[in-house]
Write a protein that holds these residues in place. Structure first.
Motif, PDB file in Angstrom:
ATOM      1  N   ARG A 297      24.846  37.802  49.123  1.00 25.16           N
ATOM      2  CA  ARG A 297      23.199  37.808  48.907  1.00 25.16           C
ATOM      3  C   ARG A 297      22.883  39.530  49.208  1.00 25.16           C
ATOM      4  N   ASN A 298      23.854  40.387  49.243  1.00 28.53           N
ATOM      5  CA  ASN A 298      23.471  41.857  49.425  1.00 28.53           C
ATOM      6  C   ASN A 298      23.150  42.168  48.049  1.00 28.53           C
ATOM      7  N   GLN A 299      22.214  43.027  47.693  1.00 30.17           N
ATOM      8  CA  GLN A 299      21.770  43.551  46.457  1.00 30.17           C
ATOM      9  C   GLN A 299      22.902  44.723  46.042  1.00 30.17           C
TER      10      GLN A 299
ATOM     11  N   ILE B  88      34.694  40.739  47.420  1.00 27.23           N
ATOM     12  CA  ILE B  88      33.996  41.658  48.284  1.00 27.23           C
ATOM     13  C   ILE B  88      35.000  42.821  48.750  1.00 27.23           C
ATOM     14  N   VAL B  89      36.209  42.652  48.921  1.00 29.88           N
ATOM     15  CA  VAL B  89      37.293  43.591  49.276  1.00 29.88           C
ATOM     16  C   VAL B  89      37.382  44.574  47.902  1.00 29.88           C
ATOM     17  N   SER B  90      37.355  43.669  46.852  1.00 24.35           N
ATOM     18  CA  SER B  90      37.554  44.609  45.679  1.00 24.35           C
ATOM     19  C   SER B  90      36.488  45.539  45.245  1.00 24.35           C
ATOM     20  N   VAL B  91      35.301  44.975  45.437  1.00 22.49           N
ATOM     21  CA  VAL B  91      34.175  45.956  45.000  1.00 22.49           C
ATOM     22  C   VAL B  91      33.831  46.837  46.115  1.00 22.49           C
ATOM     23  N   THR B  92      34.076  46.676  47.459  1.00 21.43           N
ATOM     24  CA  THR B  92      33.771  47.641  48.437  1.00 21.43           C
ATOM     25  C   THR B  92      34.754  48.767  48.344  1.00 21.43           C
ATOM     26  N   THR B  93      35.912  48.336  47.821  1.00 21.19           N
ATOM     27  CA  THR B  93      37.206  49.430  47.597  1.00 21.19           C
ATOM     28  C   THR B  93      36.916  50.286  46.523  1.00 21.19           C
ATOM     29  N   LEU B  94      36.468  49.566  45.396  1.00 18.22           N
ATOM     30  CA  LEU B  94      36.568  50.299  44.035  1.00 18.22           C
ATOM     31  C   LEU B  94      35.279  50.973  43.947  1.00 18.22           C
ATOM     32  N   ASP B  95      33.834  50.648  44.285  1.00 18.77           N
ATOM     33  CA  ASP B  95      32.715  51.243  44.216  1.00 18.77           C
ATOM     34  C   ASP B  95      32.493  52.444  45.145  1.00 18.77           C
ATOM     35  N   SER B  96      32.369  53.696  44.792  1.00 20.01           N
ATOM     36  CA  SER B  96      32.342  54.693  45.807  1.00 20.01           C
ATOM     37  C   SER B  96      30.959  54.663  46.389  1.00 20.01           C
TER      38      SER B  96
ATOM     39  N   GLY C 231      25.035  44.605  42.974  1.00 23.49           N
ATOM     40  CA  GLY C 231      25.205  45.741  41.944  1.00 23.49           C
ATOM     41  C   GLY C 231      26.551  46.085  41.681  1.00 23.49           C
ATOM     42  N   GLY C 232      27.288  46.344  42.716  1.00 20.78           N
ATOM     43  CA  GLY C 232      28.754  46.759  42.562  1.00 20.78           C
ATOM     44  C   GLY C 232      29.548  45.979  41.647  1.00 20.78           C
ATOM     45  N   ILE C 233      29.149  44.674  41.579  1.00 18.67           N
ATOM     46  CA  ILE C 233      30.034  43.550  40.880  1.00 18.67           C
ATOM     47  C   ILE C 233      29.560  43.688  39.418  1.00 18.67           C
ATOM     48  N   ARG C 234      28.425  43.777  39.222  1.00 19.37           N
ATOM     49  CA  ARG C 234      27.806  44.127  37.876  1.00 19.37           C
ATOM     50  C   ARG C 234      28.161  45.433  37.221  1.00 19.37           C
ATOM     51  N   LYS C 235      28.641  46.450  37.864  1.00 26.52           N
ATOM     52  CA  LYS C 235      29.247  47.522  37.502  1.00 26.52           C
ATOM     53  C   LYS C 235      30.666  47.716  37.258  1.00 26.52           C
ATOM     54  N   LEU C 236      31.311  46.781  37.866  1.00 25.72           N
ATOM     55  CA  LEU C 236      32.760  46.518  37.727  1.00 25.72           C
ATOM     56  C   LEU C 236      33.094  45.715  36.523  1.00 25.72           C
ATOM     57  N   LEU C 237      32.019  44.682  36.258  1.00 21.20           N
ATOM     58  CA  LEU C 237      32.135  44.133  35.149  1.00 21.20           C
ATOM     59  C   LEU C 237      31.873  44.537  33.978  1.00 21.20           C
TER      60      LEU C 237
END
Length: 321
Positions: free
Chosen positions: A300-302, A52-60, A306-312
């Motif tokens: 559980r948050n879409q 969560i920390v990584s995704v919310t930091t890297l996804d603008s 979605g941010g995780i999928r983009k990073l992957l």
């Protein structure tokens, strides 16, 4: 009299470590099961909150007030579970289940700093959701970047100051033996039980602080979610109502679990005659809550998924190149 005071002071100063019993009164098989279980919980909690920390930091797209506070909460949960769980795992495998006097002091300070900060941060997050749902047109002006920074800073500063005062008052007490803490970390009730003096003033202080730190933020949470529920009932579509209510209900369950178990432990202060029950209760807010929060608030948050999928996708795409 002067000689007696000096002698008493010297006798108090000889305790330089405590023994943490943890769950060592359980059978060997049960301890092995708990060791494996807690290792898995620790790994999952770290992975979930780091994600969560990584995704919310890297996804603008997730640089909004809601995810700013979520990032703070996830970082806090990483620290929160790390303060207690590694030492608990150590009690399962080590022959010497000790923690130094100053290590115990630091563990208590860090644990309560993070716990008090989480109380305020959860109330801020509830207010953020109230502003987003009940005042959507004014949301970004009410929850500006400056406001978010100030609210997060106040939460962390308040946690540090309250914990510093409470920890200092407890560890200034004389400890002359025994030095066995029937718990898995240096919690206030079992540590106070070992002091060689009257601790009634400290117990009152802990109860007062707990009453200020727990019910007041929780009242703000109740108020915020009450207004949110009222707003949900005005939503015309069933799909919209179910989506918002499902999210808020899961948030509220997590918040109630954290505040409820914390209030039961620290408002009453005194350790019960069943320490195993106290330890199990402590597991709810020190281990279970950090485990549940990344699931409830993030995974559980879409938008987070979605941010995780983009990073992957970026990662796998760059590897192919």
């Amino acid at each position: 009299n002067l000689y007696q005071k000096q002698s008493l002071k010297e006798s108090h100063s000889h305790i330089d470590e405590f023994i943490l019993l943890g769950f060592t009164n359980f059978s060997i098989k049960l301890q092995l099961f708990l060791f494996i279980l807690f290792v898995l919980i620790y790994i999952f909690t770290l992975l979930g909150n780091f994600t969560i920390v990584s995704v919310t930091t890297l996804d603008s797209l997730l640089h909004t007030p809601m995810y700013y506070f979520l990032r703070n909460l996830s970082f806090l949960e990483i620290c929160y579970i790390t303060v207690t769980l590694p030492k608990l795992l150590h009690t399962f495998v080590a022959m010497r289940k000790t923690i130094s006097f100053y290590g115990c002091c630091m563990q208590m300070y860090c644990f309560f700093t993070l716990g008090v900060t989480e109380c305020f941060l959860l109330s801020v997050m509830a207010y953020d959701r109230y502003a987003a749902i009940c005042n959507p047109l004014r949301y970004f002006s009410v929850m500006s970047k400056t406001t978010c920074l100030k609210l997060a800073a106040v939460s962390w500063i308040a946690g540090n100051l309250i914990s510093l005062g409470q920890t200092a008052s407890i560890f200034s007490l004389p400890f002359c033996g025994p030095n066995v803490i029937n718990h898995f970390f240096c919690d206030i009730p079992p540590v106070l039980k070992l002091a060689c003096t009257d601790v009634s003033a400290n117990e009152i202080s802990v109860s007062v602080n707990a009453f200020l730190v727990l019910p007041l933020p929780f009242s703000l949470v109740i108020y915020s979610y009450g207004r949110i529920i009222a707003a949900i009932l005005r939503i015309s579509t069933n799909t919209g109502r179910k989506k918002v209510f499902s999210t808020c209900a899961s948030h509220f369950v997590s918040v109630t679990l954290f505040f409820g178990t914390g209030a039961f432990t620290y408002v009453r202060v005194k350790t019960s005659d069943k320490p195993d029950n106290d330890k199990l209760l402590s597991l709810l807010y020190s281990v279970v809550t950090p485990l549940l929060n990344p699931i409830i608030y993030g995974l559980r948050n879409q938008e987070v998924k979605g941010g995780i999928r983009k990073l992957l996708y970026r990662k796998t795409g760059s590897n192919k190149l």
